[in-house]
Scaffold this active site. Sequence first.
Site, mmCIF file in Angstrom:
data_model
loop_
_atom_site.group_PDB
_atom_site.id
_atom_site.type_symbol
_atom_site.label_atom_id
_atom_site.label_comp_id
_atom_site.label_asym_id
_atom_site.label_seq_id
_atom_site.Cartn_x
_atom_site.Cartn_y
_atom_site.Cartn_z
ATOM 1 N N ASP A 63 -7.691 -20.837 6.214
ATOM 2 C CA ASP A 63 -8.407 -21.071 4.961
ATOM 3 C C ASP A 63 -7.332 -21.235 3.894
ATOM 4 O OD1 ASP A 63 -9.676 -20.790 2.515
ATOM 5 O OD2 ASP A 63 -10.950 -19.117 3.145
ATOM 6 N N VAL A 64 -7.258 -22.405 3.287
ATOM 7 C CA VAL A 64 -6.166 -22.667 2.337
ATOM 8 C C VAL A 64 -6.266 -21.821 1.072
ATOM 9 C CG1 VAL A 64 -5.750 -25.012 3.178
ATOM 10 C CG2 VAL A 64 -7.330 -24.668 1.250
ATOM 11 N N SER A 142 -8.877 -38.247 -5.145
ATOM 12 C CA SER A 142 -10.157 -38.970 -5.104
ATOM 13 C C SER A 142 -10.206 -40.002 -6.220
ATOM 14 C CB SER A 142 -11.318 -37.989 -5.287
ATOM 15 O OG SER A 142 -12.529 -38.690 -5.475
ATOM 16 N N TYR A 155 -15.405 -31.471 -10.115
ATOM 17 C CA TYR A 155 -14.693 -32.040 -8.955
ATOM 18 C C TYR A 155 -13.622 -33.020 -9.446
ATOM 19 C CZ TYR A 155 -14.094 -34.745 -4.595
ATOM 20 O OH TYR A 155 -13.587 -35.388 -3.490
ATOM 21 N N ALA A 157 -12.072 -33.055 -12.222
ATOM 22 C CA ALA A 157 -10.961 -32.327 -12.848
ATOM 23 C C ALA A 157 -9.963 -31.840 -11.802
ATOM 24 C CB ALA A 157 -11.505 -31.144 -13.642
ATOM 25 N N LYS A 159 -9.414 -33.115 -8.828
ATOM 26 C CA LYS A 159 -8.748 -34.235 -8.158
ATOM 27 C C LYS A 159 -7.746 -34.935 -9.075
ATOM 28 C CE LYS A 159 -10.551 -33.761 -4.101
ATOM 29 N NZ LYS A 159 -9.696 -33.462 -2.938
HETATM 30 P P1 NAP Z 1 -15.600 -32.864 4.961
HETATM 31 O O1 NAP Z 1 -16.207 -33.796 5.941
HETATM 32 O O2 NAP Z 1 -16.455 -31.848 4.297
HETATM 33 O O3 NAP Z 1 -14.330 -32.195 5.630
HETATM 34 C C1 NAP Z 1 -13.570 -31.238 4.931
HETATM 35 C C2 NAP Z 1 -12.994 -30.275 5.924
HETATM 36 O O4 NAP Z 1 -12.236 -29.284 5.199
HETATM 37 C C3 NAP Z 1 -14.081 -29.520 6.695
HETATM 38 O O5 NAP Z 1 -13.709 -29.386 8.044
HETATM 39 C C4 NAP Z 1 -14.124 -28.195 5.976
HETATM 40 O O6 NAP Z 1 -14.619 -27.130 6.762
HETATM 41 C C5 NAP Z 1 -12.660 -28.000 5.663
HETATM 42 N N1 NAP Z 1 -12.440 -26.986 4.627
HETATM 43 C C6 NAP Z 1 -13.257 -26.671 3.587
HETATM 44 N N2 NAP Z 1 -12.746 -25.656 2.894
HETATM 45 C C7 NAP Z 1 -11.571 -25.319 3.489
HETATM 46 C C8 NAP Z 1 -10.597 -24.330 3.248
HETATM 47 N N3 NAP Z 1 -10.722 -23.458 2.241
HETATM 48 N N4 NAP Z 1 -9.524 -24.275 4.066
HETATM 49 C C9 NAP Z 1 -9.393 -25.122 5.097
HETATM 50 N N5 NAP Z 1 -10.304 -26.059 5.408
HETATM 51 C C10 NAP Z 1 -11.381 -26.161 4.602
HETATM 52 O O7 NAP Z 1 -14.971 -33.710 3.741
HETATM 53 P P2 NAP Z 1 -14.204 -35.109 3.758
HETATM 54 O O8 NAP Z 1 -15.097 -36.097 3.159
HETATM 55 O O9 NAP Z 1 -13.570 -35.358 5.064
HETATM 56 O O10 NAP Z 1 -13.086 -34.777 2.662
HETATM 57 C C11 NAP Z 1 -11.711 -34.586 2.965
HETATM 58 C C12 NAP Z 1 -10.922 -34.693 1.671
HETATM 59 O O11 NAP Z 1 -11.116 -35.991 1.100
HETATM 60 C C13 NAP Z 1 -11.362 -33.701 0.603
HETATM 61 O O12 NAP Z 1 -10.234 -33.243 -0.114
HETATM 62 C C14 NAP Z 1 -12.256 -34.532 -0.294
HETATM 63 O O13 NAP Z 1 -12.332 -34.017 -1.598
HETATM 64 C C15 NAP Z 1 -11.529 -35.859 -0.241
HETATM 65 N N6 NAP Z 1 -12.359 -37.003 -0.596
HETATM 66 C C16 NAP Z 1 -13.487 -37.303 0.122
HETATM 67 C C17 NAP Z 1 -14.237 -38.402 -0.252
HETATM 68 C C18 NAP Z 1 -15.479 -38.816 0.481
HETATM 69 O O14 NAP Z 1 -16.152 -39.748 0.005
HETATM 70 N N7 NAP Z 1 -15.830 -38.217 1.600
HETATM 71 C C19 NAP Z 1 -13.845 -39.184 -1.347
HETATM 72 C C20 NAP Z 1 -12.706 -38.830 -2.041
HETATM 73 C C21 NAP Z 1 -11.966 -37.746 -1.656
HETATM 74 P P3 NAP Z 1 -16.184 -26.767 6.633
HETATM 75 O O15 NAP Z 1 -16.924 -27.994 7.090
HETATM 76 O O16 NAP Z 1 -16.334 -25.602 7.533
HETATM 77 O O17 NAP Z 1 -16.421 -26.463 5.175
#
Ligand code: NAP
Length: 251
Positions: A63-64, A142, A155, A157, A159
Amino acid sequence: MARLAGKIAVVTGSGGGIGRSVAQLFAAEGAHVYIADIDGAAAEATVLAISAQGQTATAVACDVTRGQDVTALVRTLETRHGKADIVVNNAGINVRAEFRHLTDEEWSRLRDVNLDGVVRIARDTFPLLKASGHGSLINIASIMGHRGLRQLAAYSATKGAVAALTRALSVEYAVFGIRVNTISPGFIETAMTRRILKTPPIRKALLEQTPLRRFGTGEDIARAALFFAGEDSTFVTGSELLVDGGMFAAL
Ligand code: NAP
């Protein structure tokens, strides 16, 4: 020829979504990837997916937001490899709330994961990246760091702060041969966005704002991460790559 042969990589939040895609591509390109996720079972599932591709990886429950988890991860890498060549700060969460109703708890949690987690990993993996001699730190921010949408101000803020941190840190870490870059995804279909992208009017509106007229995939982001991780970007640091289907350009 594998582009990351012999490299040691860490991808946070790689138990699913974008992080899993990044880990799978890095492994396919020859890296040994540490799958660091808050959910140990999800991390194991990514390891299984990588095994199915014919490569190996290591799952770590991390957990980060917990300093002791990050310290344990760093110690494991130190003991086993003495270095990390690539670190991807991908773990992130979203909280959708009208800003005027945002609770202290929601803001703390968002900041804890999205910003403090990035700070902690970027700081504590420094000796490992330095030991690599050519470390690459990749922070996932993001498109929302550059634009506003209702209920996403907090959110945005976090990013925007990640992108600013990345630029500044690239200057400090360059002396040690470490490159630091940001990837800013647009809307990618993952668990994080599944619910809103399934809401027809929102889906339609967001597609209309995206010149390439599709949402992104984890693989789109993984390919950008591969660019920053490998030999194609050895003169690139402090930069931000928007992988957003043209959404920012169309603002
Ligand atoms: P996701 O499908 O929810 O995957 C995020 C992963 O991070 C999940 O496995 C989650 O575990 C894990 N996680 C959450 N809290 C954590 C913690 N404290 N320590 C370690 N791992 C943790 O999201 P994603 O869409 O792949 O997003 C990945 C990154 O891209 C994020 O930083 C997000 O803000 C960024 N992003 C996403 C999008 C988009 O459209 N999807 C757009 C821009 C930026 P759990 O599932 O158990 O919570």
